[in-house]
Design an enzyme around this catalytic site. Structure first.
Site, PDB file in Angstrom:
ATOM      1  N   GLU A 115      -0.904   4.896   1.472  1.00 43.40           N
ATOM      2  CA  GLU A 115      -0.144   3.949   0.654  1.00 43.40           C
ATOM      3  C   GLU A 115       1.153   4.616   0.179  1.00 43.40           C
ATOM      4  OE1 GLU A 115      -0.758   1.508  -3.570  1.00 43.40           O
ATOM      5  OE2 GLU A 115      -1.984   3.260  -3.109  1.00 43.40           O
ATOM      6  N   HIS A 116       1.020   5.701  -0.569  1.00 38.06           N
ATOM      7  CA  HIS A 116       2.162   6.494  -1.017  1.00 38.06           C
ATOM      8  C   HIS A 116       2.150   7.834  -0.287  1.00 38.06           C
ATOM      9  CE1 HIS A 116       2.495   3.933  -4.686  1.00 38.06           C
ATOM     10  NE2 HIS A 116       1.182   4.011  -4.724  1.00 38.06           N
TER      11      HIS A 116
END
Length: 433
Positions: A329-330
Site C-alpha cells: 500500500e505504502h
C-alpha cells in the site's frame, strides 16, 4: 522484531507474509445480509434501531442529517491551529487532484471520414464513507471529498458514525465546511452502506460508496455489490521501507513504526540487504517505543512478530523484486539513489522517495491521495483519484464517405461472428445523398 532471511524462507513462510491478514468476514457478511434486508424493508426506522444497538446512540429521524448550524458550530469549536492544518492540507490535496483532470472532450481521425473520441463526465452522485473508530479522521474526508469536488460530482453526501453524544466530531464538521461539503448523515457500519444502497426517506440512494471502514462496513459492501459500486478494496494498513546500507537508521526506525501502529493486523516491513542497517535500527525502535501510548506499543510489537518485521535480502535488486511481488500500500525508498530505484518499482500504492518523505506527510498534507489499495491489490488497482468520480463515454462519427470506405470491413467481421443484423445494417444502408 522478527528477522526473516528471504533465501531461507519456506514457501509457507513467504506466503504468510505476502498474504498479510486475510480476515475471514463470513460472520459479518451473514449479519450484513440480515441488516440490509431489514433496512430495505423498513428504511429510517431500521437505521435508527441499528444505530442505537451498535453505536449506543439514540437518534431521531429528524436528527440523522447534520444541520448547517451543527457544521458551523463544529468549525467554531475546533481550535484555530487544527483548522489551519486542515486548510493547508486541503490546498495541497486540491492542487494535486486538479492536475489529474482529463480533457472533457477529445477527438482524433482514425481514417478519412472517421472520427472517434471520448467525453468525460462526473458520476451523478456519490456517498463518502468516513470511519470513526476510536478517533476522528478528517484526512479521510479530505482525501475523498476533494477529488469528488474537483471531478464535479453534482451530489456528494457523507456517512460517518455518530459520537457518544449523537453528533459528529468537530474535526469532520470543520473539514466539511473548509472544503465545501454540506450533506452529512450520522450513520456508520452496515446500516450506513445499506441505507445509501437502497435509499430511505432521509438518506439518499447513491450509485457509489467509497471510503475505508471496519470489517462490518466491508462485509456490507461485498453483500451489496450488485446494488451499489463499492469502490476500492481496502484492508489493514501496510508499508515497506526499502533501504540500503546508505539509509539513516534513525529515520528508518521511525518510519517503519508509522503504519505498524494502526493495529495488530497491519503489516510494516523493513526490506534491505544490509544486516548492519538492521542491527542499528532495532535498538533505535526500542528506544522510541516508550514514547508511544501502551496501545500503540502493543500494536507495533505484535505487528513486528507477525506480518511485519525485517526481510533480509542479498542485494538491492532482490529487495526490489520482493517489493514488486508484495505490492505494498505504502512504500518508502531510502536508498543512495531513490530516483533510480523508482524506475524499477512496478507495484505499489504510493512511492515516497528520500529521507524526508515519511508516510505521515502523504497521509495528511503532501497532496497525493492516501486512500490506497491494500492486500496486494496495488498490482491492479490505483489510489483514489478524480478518476473514481468520473466516467468516460466513447464517441464516434462516420461521414457518408467514411462509411462507404469502411462498410465492407464491418460487414465481413459481422458475418464471421454470425451477427446477421449487424451485417445487414451496413450492407443494405443507402448512401444516396
Amino acid at each position: 522484531m522478527k528477522i526473516r532471511v528471504l533465501k531461507d524462507m519456506t514457501q509457507e513462510e513467504k506466503e504468510f507474509v505476502i498474504k498479510r491478514a486475510e480476515q475471514d468476514i463470513s460472520r459479518q457478511m451473514e449479519l450484513a445480509r440480515e441488516i440490509a434486508a431489514d433496512i430495505k424493508a423498513h428504511g429510517d426506522e431500521a437505521v435508527l434501531q441499528y444505530t442505537a444497538k451498535f453505536d449506543g446512540v439514540t437518534l431521531k429521524k429528524e436528527t440523522l442529517r447534520v444541520t448547517a448550524e451543527e457544521i458551523e458550530a463544529g468549525y467554531n469549536r475546533l481550535d484555530a491551529e487544527t483548522r489551519d492544518a486542515i486548510a493547508y492540507a486541503a490546498k495541497n490535496i486540491r492542487n494535486f487532484h486538479e492536475k489529474q483532470m482529463p480533457e472533457e472532450l477529445w477527438f482524433t481521425n482514425v481514417d478519412a471520414g472517421l472520427m472517434v473520441g471520448e467525453k468525460t463526465t462526473p458520476i451523478t452522485d456519490v456517498c463518502l464513507y468516513v470511519p470513526r473508530g476510536k478517533g476522528s479522521f478528517p484526512s479521510v474526508l479530505l482525501m475523498l471529498g476533494i477529488p469528488a469536488l474537483v471531478a464535479g460530482v453534482p451530489k456528494i453526501c457523507v456517512v460517518t458514525p455518530p459520537n457518544e453524544e449523537g453528533g459528529c466530531d468537530d474535526a469532520i464538521l470543520a473539514t466539511a465546511k473548509i472544503i465545501g461539503i454540506t450533506e452529512i448523515y450520522k450513520v456508520g457500519g452496515i446500516q450506513a452502506v445499506a441505507a445509501v444502497a437502497y435509499g430511505t426517506d432521509t438518506i439518499p440512494k447513491c450509485h457509489k460508496i467509497i471510503g475505508p471502514g471496519n470489517s462490518y462496513a466491508t462485509a456490507a459492501k461485498r453483500v451489496l455489490a450488485g446494488q451499489i459500486d463499492s469502490g476500492l478494496p481496502a484492508g489493514p494498513s501496510e508499508v515497506i521501507i526499502l533501504a540500503d546500507e546508505h539509509a539513516d537508521p534513525e529515520k528508518v526506525a521511525l518510519d517503519v513504526m508509522i503504519e505498524a501502529e494502526h493495529g495488530p493486523d497491519s503489516a510494516a516491513l523493513l526490506v534491505t540487504h544490509s544486516r548492519q542497517l538492521v542491527d542499528k535500527v532495532l535498538p533505535i525502535i526500542e528506544k522510541q517505543l516508550p514514547k508511544l501510548s501502551e496501545k500503540r506499543q502493543d500494536f507495533i510489537r505484535t505487528n513486528f512478530e507477525t506480518y511485519g518485521g525485517v526481510i533480509l535480502t542479498e542485494s538491492l535488486e532482490e529487495s526490489i523484486d520482493f517489493v514488486n511481488e508484495y505490492a505494498p500500500e505504502h512504500m518508502e525508498v531510502m536508498t543512495k539513489d531513490p530516483f533510480a530505484v523508482l524506475e524499477k518499482i512496478k507495484n505499489a500504492g504510493e512511492i515516497l522517495l528520500g529521507d524526508y518523505t515519511p508516510v505521515t506527510l502523504c497521509n495528511f498534507v503532501l497532496g497525493p491521495n492516501a486512500i490506497l489499495p491494500t492486500g496486494g491489490f496495488a498490482k491492479t488497482y490505483s489510489s483514489v483519484s478524480v478518476m473514481d468520480f468520473l466516467k468516460r463515454s466513447s464517441v464516434g462519427y462516420a461521414s457518408r464517405e467514411g462509411f462507404v470506405n469502411v462498410r465492407k470491413y464491418a460487414s465481413k467481421i459481422a458475418r464471421v461472428e454470425g451477427f446477421d443484423a449487424h451485417a445487414l445494417a451496413v450492407e443494405e444502408r443507402s448512401t444516396e445523398k
